[in-house]
Design a protein around this motif. Structure first.
Motif, PDB file in Angstrom:
ATOM      1  N   GLY A 178       0.918  -1.409   0.641  1.00 24.77           N
ATOM      2  CA  GLY A 178       0.430   0.478  -0.508  1.00 24.77           C
ATOM      3  C   GLY A 178       0.963   1.132   0.020  1.00 24.77           C
ATOM      4  N   SER A 179       1.924   0.870  -0.496  1.00 25.57           N
ATOM      5  CA  SER A 179       2.741   2.459   0.274  1.00 25.57           C
ATOM      6  C   SER A 179       4.126   2.409  -0.363  1.00 25.57           C
ATOM      7  N   ALA A 180       3.893   3.094  -1.822  1.00 26.69           N
ATOM      8  CA  ALA A 180       5.480   2.848  -3.065  1.00 26.69           C
ATOM      9  C   ALA A 180       6.006   3.912  -2.922  1.00 26.69           C
ATOM     10  N   TYR A 181       7.168   4.135  -3.991  1.00 28.50           N
ATOM     11  CA  TYR A 181       7.580   4.521  -4.246  1.00 28.50           C
ATOM     12  C   TYR A 181       7.935   4.823  -5.587  1.00 28.50           C
ATOM     13  N   PRO A 220       8.355  -0.763  11.702  1.00 23.94           N
ATOM     14  CA  PRO A 220       7.299   0.027  11.839  1.00 23.94           C
ATOM     15  C   PRO A 220       7.753   1.490  11.098  1.00 23.94           C
ATOM     16  N   ALA A 221       8.732   1.745  10.906  1.00 20.67           N
ATOM     17  CA  ALA A 221       8.938   3.414  10.292  1.00 20.67           C
ATOM     18  C   ALA A 221       8.506   2.632   9.128  1.00 20.67           C
ATOM     19  N   LEU A 222       8.504   2.073   8.399  1.00 20.78           N
ATOM     20  CA  LEU A 222       8.542   1.951   6.870  1.00 20.78           C
ATOM     21  C   LEU A 222       7.249   2.180   7.218  1.00 20.78           C
ATOM     22  N   ARG A 223       6.099   1.909   7.792  1.00 17.22           N
ATOM     23  CA  ARG A 223       4.542   2.005   7.534  1.00 17.22           C
ATOM     24  C   ARG A 223       3.906   3.418   7.956  1.00 17.22           C
ATOM     25  N   ARG A 224       4.875   3.986   8.563  1.00 20.66           N
ATOM     26  CA  ARG A 224       5.004   5.580   8.747  1.00 20.66           C
ATOM     27  C   ARG A 224       5.729   6.467   7.878  1.00 20.66           C
ATOM     28  N   VAL A 225       6.079   5.933   7.383  1.00 22.09           N
ATOM     29  CA  VAL A 225       7.268   7.359   6.864  1.00 22.09           C
ATOM     30  C   VAL A 225       7.148   7.192   5.354  1.00 22.09           C
ATOM     31  N   ASP A 226       6.653   8.198   4.330  1.00 24.24           N
ATOM     32  CA  ASP A 226       6.348   7.810   2.888  1.00 24.24           C
ATOM     33  C   ASP A 226       8.283   8.087   2.980  1.00 24.24           C
ATOM     34  N   ARG A 227       7.777   7.173   1.310  1.00 20.27           N
ATOM     35  CA  ARG A 227       9.151   7.429   0.718  1.00 20.27           C
ATOM     36  C   ARG A 227      10.864   7.468   1.962  1.00 20.27           C
ATOM     37  N   LEU A 228      11.044   6.378   2.399  1.00 24.51           N
ATOM     38  CA  LEU A 228      11.296   6.256   3.354  1.00 24.51           C
ATOM     39  C   LEU A 228      13.014   6.211   2.977  1.00 24.51           C
ATOM     40  N   PHE A 229      13.132   5.509   1.772  1.00 23.37           N
ATOM     41  CA  PHE A 229      14.487   4.397   1.387  1.00 23.37           C
ATOM     42  C   PHE A 229      14.791   5.558   0.615  1.00 23.37           C
ATOM     43  N   CYS A 230      14.173   7.001   0.721  1.00 23.88           N
ATOM     44  CA  CYS A 230      14.108   7.860  -0.490  1.00 23.88           C
ATOM     45  C   CYS A 230      14.642   9.324  -0.421  1.00 23.88           C
TER      46      CYS A 230
END
Length: 298
Positions: free
Chosen positions: A118-121, A178-188
């Protein structure tokens, strides 16, 4: 000790508490401080640090090459005994470059990959280069998350030649679920260093993207030569011509983090590599295409 560890694990495992403890702090300051602290060569500091670490994680040092560690950092970047990570010999198999938990994986669709369901980048945001991202249109991506207690060195997934490294400065968000679910585009958002390479086998292009995280005091790439500091010199592309054999060491993290592996169209996830499960360096991760695909050789 078991009761204390279980209680601490429950507290740390609570998603809201975990997110606050590992992200709502001055992340870069904490990372610099930890980098300094982990290098202290004092047996009392080292032993207390490792004992505290064991309260929160299953730290197994039985396969370490030595039991003598000068500092906490030495434990993080430990080498393993010969043969501890046998490399799958099949030339049609790309092996995992590291010990990790297999995270989001699938096909690159419309230039997008998943961080979590549900969360893409955008792949171009991750790589910092739209042309580079276009090479993997319709291709395969696999996210490999290293936890703090895992072996932190990573290796060539196949015989290959590294063509360049792109250093992209950034933040140091935690990369746990937890962070991956809450922070959009985290890896970017985080510091990262896309490694462009070409396989000896049929010339396929692949890219490995080591992503730093909180408390990661550095991404080190041995094939760039001794003394090379990615953070010195800022954002840049570093040309390279380094031949590495399958299983040969590429570099290491100075704490747990993530590697995202990108391949062209036609590669398939190996049946033994299951999302959510642990995989070790050298174990099968991807299968090369059965038939040579000229579009994948661009």
């Amino acid at each position: 000790m078991t009761i204390v560890r279980s209680a601490l694990a429950r507290i740390a495992g609570h998603e809201g508490i975990n997110f606050v403890l590992t992200n709502r702090i001055p992340r870069r300051w904490a990372t610099r401080l930890f980098g300094w602290f982990s290098r202290i060569e004092n047996p009392v500091v080292r032993d207390l640090s490792v004992a505290t670490w064991r309260l929160f994680a299953d730290l197994d040092l039985s396969d370490a090459r030595t039991s003598e560690f000068r500092s906490l950092r030495d434990v993080f970047v430990r080498r393993l005994k010969d043969g501890a990570r046998p490399v799958h010999p099949d030339p049609e198999i790309l092996v995992s470059p590291c010990d990790a938990i297999v995270g989001a994986q699938g096909r690159v669709e419309a230039g997008q990959v998943l961080q979590v369901k549900g969360s893409a980048y955008a792949l171009s945001d991750l790589l910092g280069d739209a042309d580079h991202a276009a090479r993997f249109a319709g291709g395969r991506y696999v996210t490999l998350r290293l936890t703090s207690s895992m072996y932190h060195r990573f290796h060539a997934p196949q015989d290959l030649c590294v063509e360049s490294v792109t250093y992209i400065p950034g933040d140091t968000w935690n990369v746990n679920p937890p962070a991956l679910r809450r922070v959009d585009r985290l890896f970017c958002r985080n510091e990262r260093a896309p490694i462009r390479a070409r396989l000896d086998r049929r010339g396929y292009p692949i890219t490995l993207v080591p992503v730093a995280a909180i408390l990661v005091a550095g991404i080190r790439l041995g094939f760039l030569g001794p003394g090379t500091e990615l953070r010195v010199g800022g954002a840049r592309v570093i040309p390279c011509d380094a031949a590495l054999r399958k299983g040969e060491e590429m570099g290491w993290f100075e704490h747990g983090s993530t590697i995202i592996l990108l391949t062209p169209e036609g590669f398939a996830l190996h049946e033994s590599a299951v999302e959510g499960r642990m995989i070790r360096a050298g174990q099968p991760l991807l299968r090369l295409p059965r038939d040579e695909d000229s579009t994948a050789l661009g």
